[in-house]
Design a protein around this motif. Structure first.
Motif, short mmCIF file in Angstrom:
data_model
loop_
_atom_site.label_atom_id
_atom_site.label_comp_id
_atom_site.label_asym_id
_atom_site.label_seq_id
_atom_site.Cartn_x
_atom_site.Cartn_y
_atom_site.Cartn_z
N UNK A 181 -21.49 7.28 7.28
CA UNK A 181 -22.33 7.83 6.43
C UNK A 181 -22.04 8.72 5.21
N UNK A 182 -20.83 9.24 5.35
CA UNK A 182 -20.31 10.24 4.49
C UNK A 182 -18.90 10.54 4.21
N UNK A 183 -18.52 10.80 3.12
CA UNK A 183 -16.96 10.84 2.66
C UNK A 183 -17.01 12.35 2.12
N UNK A 184 -15.94 13.06 2.63
CA UNK A 184 -15.71 14.44 2.01
C UNK A 184 -14.47 14.53 1.50
N UNK A 185 -14.41 14.97 0.25
CA UNK A 185 -13.07 15.27 -0.53
C UNK A 185 -12.69 16.65 -0.99
N UNK A 186 -11.48 17.11 -0.64
CA UNK A 186 -11.16 18.39 -0.98
C UNK A 186 -10.01 18.30 -1.99
N UNK A 187 -10.22 19.55 -2.79
CA UNK A 187 -9.21 19.73 -4.14
C UNK A 187 -8.66 20.87 -3.80
N UNK A 188 -7.39 21.02 -3.49
CA UNK A 188 -6.77 22.60 -3.16
C UNK A 188 -6.01 22.78 -4.15
N UNK A 189 -5.99 23.84 -4.55
CA UNK A 189 -5.10 24.56 -5.68
C UNK A 189 -4.34 25.59 -5.01
N UNK A 190 -3.36 26.04 -5.78
CA UNK A 190 -2.27 27.11 -5.43
C UNK A 190 -2.86 28.50 -5.19
N UNK A 191 -2.25 29.15 -4.24
CA UNK A 191 -2.70 30.35 -3.82
C UNK A 191 -1.85 31.54 -4.57
N UNK A 192 -1.12 31.20 -5.36
CA UNK A 192 0.04 32.14 -5.78
C UNK A 192 -0.87 32.94 -7.02
N UNK A 193 -1.98 32.50 -7.81
CA UNK A 193 -2.51 33.10 -8.76
C UNK A 193 -4.17 32.97 -8.84
N UNK A 201 -3.48 14.29 -2.49
CA UNK A 201 -4.44 13.31 -2.47
C UNK A 201 -5.59 13.40 -1.62
N UNK A 202 -6.47 12.64 -1.98
CA UNK A 202 -7.55 12.56 -0.90
C UNK A 202 -7.07 11.03 -0.28
N UNK A 203 -6.73 10.91 0.89
CA UNK A 203 -6.22 9.65 1.31
C UNK A 203 -7.22 8.61 1.47
N UNK A 204 -8.34 8.53 1.67
CA UNK A 204 -9.43 7.59 1.82
C UNK A 204 -9.78 7.12 0.46
N UNK A 224 -3.00 22.58 -9.21
CA UNK A 224 -3.23 22.05 -7.88
C UNK A 224 -2.45 22.23 -7.02
N UNK A 225 -2.45 22.39 -5.62
CA UNK A 225 -1.54 22.65 -4.65
C UNK A 225 -0.61 21.20 -4.61
N UNK A 226 0.64 21.30 -4.44
CA UNK A 226 1.50 20.21 -4.35
C UNK A 226 2.15 19.62 -3.10
N UNK A 227 2.74 18.43 -2.98
CA UNK A 227 3.36 17.96 -1.82
C UNK A 227 4.45 17.16 -2.46
N UNK A 228 5.78 17.46 -2.46
CA UNK A 228 6.53 16.55 -3.12
C UNK A 228 6.38 16.23 -4.43
N UNK A 229 5.67 17.42 -5.17
CA UNK A 229 5.57 17.63 -6.67
C UNK A 229 4.44 16.69 -7.25
N UNK A 230 3.77 16.28 -6.24
CA UNK A 230 2.39 15.46 -6.50
C UNK A 230 1.12 16.35 -5.75
N UNK A 231 0.09 16.27 -6.82
CA UNK A 231 -1.09 16.98 -6.34
C UNK A 231 -1.59 16.13 -4.87
#
Length: 1009
Positions: free
Chosen positions: A225-237, A174-177, A165-172
Motif C-alpha cells: 500500500x505504501x512506499x517510504x523514501x529517505x534522503x540522508x545528509x551528512x552530520x558534520x555541518x 540510494x532508495x533501493x526500491x 548527501x550522506x555517502x557510501x563508497x562515494x555515492x549518495x
C-alpha cells in the motif's frame, strides 16, 4: 458573634462559655491566630496608606516586566533536553556508543547512527489497492527527481543535495526500491519481489523499512500500500544541512499534485520546528481568556446598587493576577531561567488562582460593617481571609516539582510557583489598596461610574429605573454589613439544609463510593509516556506523516544495538558459549525477529572457516581481525579494536510490531532486563531510547512528588487549621481527588507523561484549596451542632468557592479548542481537578465532617451533664417546669434578639449602683468615662431572670447593671441606657455555670486587642 465597630460604639451580647470548661481541645501547634492578628495589623497599615500599596506594585511590575526583552534569548524548546530525563540511562549509553564506535562518513549506515540522523523523507500511499504499479512509481520517480534537484544559495554558494548527501563508497545513499524499479522497467509489475529481503544482484536488500502495508504469500510480495523514501545528509555541518531541509519543507509541498498516490512528508527538523510553532497558538487564546475572566468577575461582582457595585473591584482583581504574571515571568527571565513552551500554560492557571483569592477577599469585605473606617474594614477583611488565602497560596506553590529529572517540569514549577507568590503579594497589597480606595468612594456614597454623590433613598415620585441607576448605598440594618447576595442565601436556605438531611447523606455516601470505584478502575487503565507525534499541532504535516508511518510501517521496529561494553575473550569457547546463550535470550523475546541478526563475530567465524583460520587461538584471532575489518568495512564500525585489544563490540537485533507507547515501554524494559541477566557485560541502545527513558521514571517520580507534596500539605493544614481531625480530612481530600483525577484522565485518553505529571502536582494544591476553605470555616463556626456548622460553612464560603472554581475553569476552557496536545491535556486535567475538588469541597467534605465533628459532641455532653446537676438540685418536678418555661422563653429571646436593633442618640456618663442582673457589653474605650457607661431612658434594655431565664424589658424607671472591664456598672434610675449604641444579640443557647446565667463580657479597643 464577631464584634462589629463603628465610629459610634457598637455593643454585642454574645453567649458565654465558662472558662473552666474546654469545649474542644486542640493539642496541635496552631498558627492561625497569630497569622490572623498579623494580617489584621497589616490590613490596617495598607488601609492607612492605600496609594503607596497601589502604585508600588505597578512600578515593580513595570521594572520586572522589562525581563520580557530576553524572552527570545531564554526560549529553550529542545524536545530532548526538556522532555527526557536529565541523566537518563540512554544518554549514558549514547555517550558510550559515541566514544567507542565513531561514525565513518565514507561508509554511511543508518542502523549504526547514535542519533536520529539528518534526513528528509516522504511516504507515498497508493489510491489503488497496490502501489507496485508503473503509474504510481512514475509519480514517485518524479518526486525523487525534484528532491534531488533542490538547492539553496548561501553567500553565492549553491547547496545541493548531491553536495550534502550522506555517502557510501562515494555515492549518495540510494532508495533501493527505486533502483529495483529502474532496473526492471516495464517488467517491474510482473517481477516477484520477496519480502522482507530481496536479493538484488549480489546483495540482499531489506525492504521492511521501504515497503509498507504489504500482502505476502510464501515470502513473495503480492501487493503493498505504501512506499517510504529517505534522503540522508551528512552530520558534520548542521547549519548547512538545516538550510537545505528548510528549503525542502518550503518547496516539496508544491510538488504534491499527484493522481495515483497521496504523499506525506517530514524531516529530522520537523518535530522540533512544529513544536516551537505551538507557542503562536496560545497567544490569542490567552487574550480570549483574559477577556472571559474579566467578564465573569464583573458579572459575579455586579450589584443592583450604584454605590455598592463592585465592577471596578473585579476588574482590578483580574489586573492584579495579570501583574503577578508580568512580574514573576519578568524576574525569571532576568535571572536566566529557561522559558519552555509548557510554561505558556502558567498564565491561565495564575489567572484562576488570582481571581479565586479576589472572591475570598470581596466576600470577607462585604461582611464588615459599612460604617467602619475603611482601614478597619480592610483590617477585619484581612483577619478573616488571612488563613484562607494563605492556605491557597502555600498549597498551590509546588517548588517540589524541581526534584523531577525533567527540565520542562522544573521550568514550569519555577515560573508558576513564583507567579503564585506574586499573586499572593499583589492580592494583599495592590488589590487590598484598591478595596480601600473603592471603600472611600462607597463611604461618600458616590456612584461607581460617575463618582458623583447619590441619595441613599429613592424619592417617591421616581421610577424603579431611577432607583437602580441613581440611588445607592444600601446595607443590612441588622448587621451593618453589605446586603447578602442571593447565592449566599441559596447555600444557607436551600443547599445546606438539603445536604444535611439524613437521606441526602446516605445518597452522598453512595455517590462517593461510585466515584471511588470508577476512579480506581481508571487508575488500572492508565498508559504511560508521551507520544512524540503529540508535540506537533493536530493539523501539522508531521502528524499526517506519523499517522501513515504507524499505519503502514509498524511491522518492523527499531534495529537495536547490543553492545559488549568491556574487554572480552571472543576466542574462548566458554565465554562465547555464554555470549551466544545471551543472544538466544534476546532472540526469544516476543518482539524480536529471530532471522534478522547482524553480527560481526558470526561473519568473522564464517570468514575464518573458509580461510582455515583457528580462531580459538587468541593470537590468530587478533592477527587476522584487522584484515577482516578492512575487507568488510561495515563491521569496522562495530568493533573498537585498538592497540591489539577489543575494548567493545556490538551486534544488531531487529524488533517487530512496536506500534504503541506500551509496546515501547515493554520493549525497553525487557531488553534491559535481558542484558542485565547476561553474565557477559552488555548494554542495549537505540536513539529512540532517549525518549523511551521517560517510561522508567515517570511513575516513580509522580508518586514521589505526590507523596512529598501531600506530606507538606498535611503539615500546612495542621499548622493553619485549628483542628487536627479537619487536617486529616483535608489530607483525605487530597488523596481522593488525586485518585479521581488519575482514574478519569485515563478514561479520557490522557497518558501519564511529563505534561500530565506537572498538572497532577498542581492538582494537590487545588484539591486542598476547596476542602481547606470549608474545613476551616466549619471548625471556626460558632454554631453548636455539626449540621449547623456545615450549613454555616457553606453559607460563608460556598459561593466564593463556586466562583473560584468557575473562574479557574473559565481560565483554561479556551485551551480545549487548542490544536495542540499539551494545551488540551492541561485543560482536561485542570477541569477534572477543579470539578472533583469543588465537589469534594461543597458536597463530600461537609457531609463527612458532620459524621466526625468531635467538638459538637463534646459540647452537647457538657450541656447534658450540667442539666442533670440542675435537676438533682431543684427536684424533678420543679426542674421540668423550669426547663419547659426556659424553652418558651428561649424562643422569646431569639425573637427579640434577631428582630430588634437599637439606635439611641447620645452618650452620657453615669454612676455605679448595684443591680440585680449581669450584663455583658463590648465597646470602644473612647465612649467610656471612668470605666462607666450610661443607659438612656428612652430605649428599653433586657434583664434575664436567674431561675426562669425570663427576658424582662427595661424602661426608664428600671435599673440595669452591665460589666465593663469585668466590673459591675449601672446608671441612675432615670438613666439606664447606653447612648448612641447598637445593642443586639444572637443568643441561640443558654450556657450556665452554678445555676447563674452568664453573659460573656469583653472590652475591645479599636485595634481589636
Amino acid at each position: 458573634l464577631m464584634p462589629t465597630w463603628t465610629h459610634q460604639a457598637t455593643y454585642s451580647l454574645i453567649p458565654f462559655i465558662p472558662v473552666g470548661e474546654k469545649i474542644c481541645n486542640n493539642p496541635t501547634v496552631n498558627l492561625s491566630k497569630p497569622i490572623s492578628i498579623g494580617f489584621q495589623k497589616f490590613g490596617r497599615f495598607v488601609g492607612s496608606n492605600p496609594w503607596w500599596f497601589f502604585l508600588c506594585p505597578l512600578l515593580i511590575s513595570t521594572l520586572l516586566g522589562s525581563g520580557f526583552y530576553f524572552l527570545e534569548e531564554r526560549e529553550s524548546n529542545d524536545i530532548e533536553e526538556q522532555f527526557t530525563p536529565v541523566n537518563g540511562p540512554a544518554k549514558l549509553e549514547r555517550q558510550f556508543v559515541q566514544q567507542n564506535f565513531p561514525l565513518n562518513d565514507s561508509v554511511f549506515s543508518n542502523q549504526r547512527l547514535y542519533t536520529d540522523g539528518v534526513y528528509a523523507s516522504f511516504i507515498a500511499v497508493s489510491t489503488s489497492p497496490s502501489i507496485l504499479t508503473r503509474a504510481a512509481f512514475r509519480e514517485i520517480e518524479r518526486l525523487d527527481r525534484s528532491i534531488r534537484a533542490l538547492n539553496v544559495s548561501v553567500g553565492g554558494e549553491a547547496l545541493t543535495f548531491d553536495g550534502l548527501c550522506a555517502r557510501r563508497y562515494k555515492k549518495c545513499i540510494p532508495n533501493k526500491i527505486l533502483d529495483v524499479y529502474n532496473f526492471y522497467g516495464e517488467r517491474f509489475e510482473k517481477t516477484e519481489l520477496t519480502f522482507p529481503f530481496f536479493r538484488f544482484g549480489f546483495t540482499p536488500v531489506f525492504l521492511g523499512y521501504s515497503v509498507g502495508g504489504v500482502n505476502v504469500s510464501s515470502a513473495v510480495l503480492k501487493s503493498a500500500k505504501a512506499i517510504r523514501f529517505f534522503y540522508f545528509l551528512k552530520e558534520d555541518n548542521r547549519s548547512r544541512t538545516d538550510l537545505w531541509l528548510n528549503e525542502f519543507l518550503k518547496v516539496f509541498p508544491s510538488n504534491l499534485s499527484t493522481k495515483f498516490i497521496k504523499v506525506t512528508y517530514s524531516t529530522s527538523l520537523s518535530r522540533q520546528v512544529e513544536f516551537e510553532a505551538n507557542t503562536k497558538d496560545v497567544i490569542p487564546l490567552f487574550s480570549i481568556t483574559y477577556v472571559i475572566a474579566i467578564a465573569f468577575s464583573i458579572l459575579s461582582c455586579l450589584r443592583f446598587d450604584c454605590v455598592r457595585n463592585k465592577v471596578w473591584v473585579a476588574t482590578f482583581g483580574v489586573l492584579s493576577a495579570g501583574l503577578a504574571v508580568l512580574s514573576s515571568f519578568g524576574m525569571m527571565l532576568h535571572i536566566g531561567v529557561p522559558f519552555v513552551m509548557t510554561v505558556a500554560n502558567s498564565p491561565f492557571l495564575i489567572l484562576g488562582i488570582g481571581v479565586d483569592d479576589m472572591f475570598i477577599l470581596i466576600s470577607c469585605w462585604q461582611q464588615t460593617n459599612v460604617h467602619d473606617r475603611v482601614e478597619d474594614r480592610l483590617a477585619n477583611t484581612y483577619k478573616e481571609a488571612a488563613i484562607s488565602i494563605t492556605i491557597t497560596t502555600l498549597t498551590d506553590v509546588f517548588y517540589i516539582g524541581l526534584m523531577t529529572p525533567f527540565r520542562s517540569v522544573q521550568s514550569f514549577c519555577l515560573y508558576t510557583s513564583t507567579s503564585i507568590l506574586f499573586c499572593y503579594m499583589y492580592s494583599i497589597t495592590f488589590f487590598g489598596a484598591f478595596l480601600v480606595l473603592n471603600g472611600r468612594r462607597e463611604n461618600r456614597n458616590q456612584h461607581w461610574l460617575t463618582c458623583k454623590e447619590v441619595p441613599e433613598e429613592c424619592p417617591t415620585d421616581q421610577s424603579k429605573w431611577h432607583e437602580l441607576c441613581c440611588v445607592g448605598g444600601a446595607y443590612d440594618l441588622h448587621t451593618g454589613s453589605e446586603e447578602v447576595q442571593p447565592m449566599n442565601h441559596f447555600f444557607k436556605k436551600y443547599y445546606g439544609p438539603f445536604l444535611t438531611k439524613s437521606w441526602t447523606k446516605v445518597f452522598v455516601i453512595l455517590l462517593y463510593m461510585l466515584y471511588l470505584t470508577v476512579s480506581i478502575y481508571g487508575c488500572f487503565q492508565i498508559k504511560e509516556g508521551i507520544d512524540l507525534r503529540n508535540l506537533a499541532a493536530d493539523d501539522s504535516y508531521v502528524v499526517r506523516y506519523y499517522d501513515d508511518e504507524k499505519a503502514y510501517f509498524s511491522e518492523y521496529g527499531p534495529n537495536i544495538m547490543v553492545i559488549v561494553r568491556s574487554e572480552f575473550s571472543y576466542w574462548d569457547e566458554k565465554n562465547m558459549s555464554d555470549l551466544e546463550s545471551c543472544v538466544e535470550d534476546f532472540k526469544n523475546l516476543s518482539f524480536i525477529e529471530k532471522d534478522i541478526f547482524t553480527s560481526w563475530i558470526k561473519s568473522y567465524k564464517y570468514y575464518g572457516y573458509h580461510t582455515n583460520l583457528n580462531l580459538s587461538a587468541e593470537h590468530v584471532f587478533k592477527d587476522n581481525l584487522g584484515t577482516f575489518l578492512r575487507f568488510y568495512s561495515d563491521f569496522r564500525q562495530d568493533v573498537n579494536f585498538t592497540n591489539n585489544s577489543i575494548y567493545a563490540s556490538r551486534f544488531f537485533i531487529q524488533t517487530v510490531n512496536i506500534s504503541t507507547a506500551l509496546d515501547e515501554m515493554n520493549m525497553l524494559n525487557k531488553l534491559r532486563d535481558t542484558a542485565q541477566r547476561c553474565p557477559v557485560p552488555l548494554l542495549v541502545y537505540h536513539p529512540a531510547f532517549i525518549y523511551h527513558d521517560q517510561y522508567a521514571v515517570i511513575v516513580s517520580n509522580t508518586i514521589q512528588n505526590i507523596a512529598v507534596t501531600t506530606a507538606v500539605m498535611l503539615l500546612i493544614s495542621l499548622l493553619l487549621i485549628p483542628n487536627p481531625l479537619c487536617s486529616l480530612w483535608v489530607t483525605f481530600s487530597i488523596a481522593s481527588v488525586i485518585v479521581g483525577v488519575t482514574g478519569f484522565m485515563a478514561l479520557w485518553d490522557v497518558n501519564l507523561d511529563t505534561i500530565s505529571m506537572i498538572i497532577l502536582v498542581v492538582c494537590i494544591g487545588f484539591s486542598v484549596d476547596f476542602s481547606a476553605h470549608i474545613s476551616y470555616s466549619f471548625v471556626s463556626s460558632k454554631k453548636l451542632s455539626a449540621n449547623e456548622k456545615a450549613v454555616d460553612a457553606l453559607f460563608s464560603l460556598g459561593y466564593p468557592i463556586l466562583q473560584g472554581a468557575v473562574s479557574t475553569i473559565l481560565g483554561v476552557v479556551v485551551l480545549s479548542a487548542s490544536k495542540n496536545y499539551i494545551f488540551r491535556t492541561f485543560f482536561k486535567i485542570m477541569f477534572l481537578v477543579i470539578f472533583f475538588g469543588l465537589f469534594h469541597g461543597i458536597t463530600f467534605i461537609p457531609v463527612f465532617l458532620t459524621f466526625f465533628d468531635m467538638c459538637s459532641g463534646m459540647y452537647d455532653k457538657v450541656n447534658k451533664d450540667k442539666q442533670g446537676l440542675e435537676d438533682q438540685a431543684t427536684g424533678n418536678s420543679h426542674g421540668n417546669n423550669i426547663q419547659s418555661k426556659a424553652k418558651e422563653n428561649d424562643l422569646t429571646e431569639k425573637e427579640i434578639y434577631f428582630n430588634h436593633t437599637f439606635l439611641p442618640d447620645v452618650t452620657e456618663p453615669c454612676n455605679s449602683k448595684p443591680c440585680p442582673s449581669v450584663w455583658g457589653l463590648t465597646g470602644i474605650s473612647q465612649d467610656v468615662q471612668n470605666s462607666q457607661m450610661c443607659m438612656i431612658s428612652t430605649i428599653p434594655m433586657f434583664k434575664v431572670d436567674s431561675q426562669t431565664y425570663t427576658v424582662h424589658m427595661y424602661a426608664n424607671h428600671d435599673t440595669a447593671t452591665f460589666a465593663v472591664n469585668g466590673q459591675s456598672k449601672c446608671g441612675p434610675d432615670d438613666q439606664n441606657c447606653v447612648g448612641n449604641v447598637n445593642v443586639k444579640s444572637e443568643m441561640s443557647n443558654h450556657c450556665t455555670a452554678n445555676n447563674i446565667p452568664s453573659i460573656f463580657s469583653s472590652f475591645s479597643d479599636v485595634d481589636g486587642s
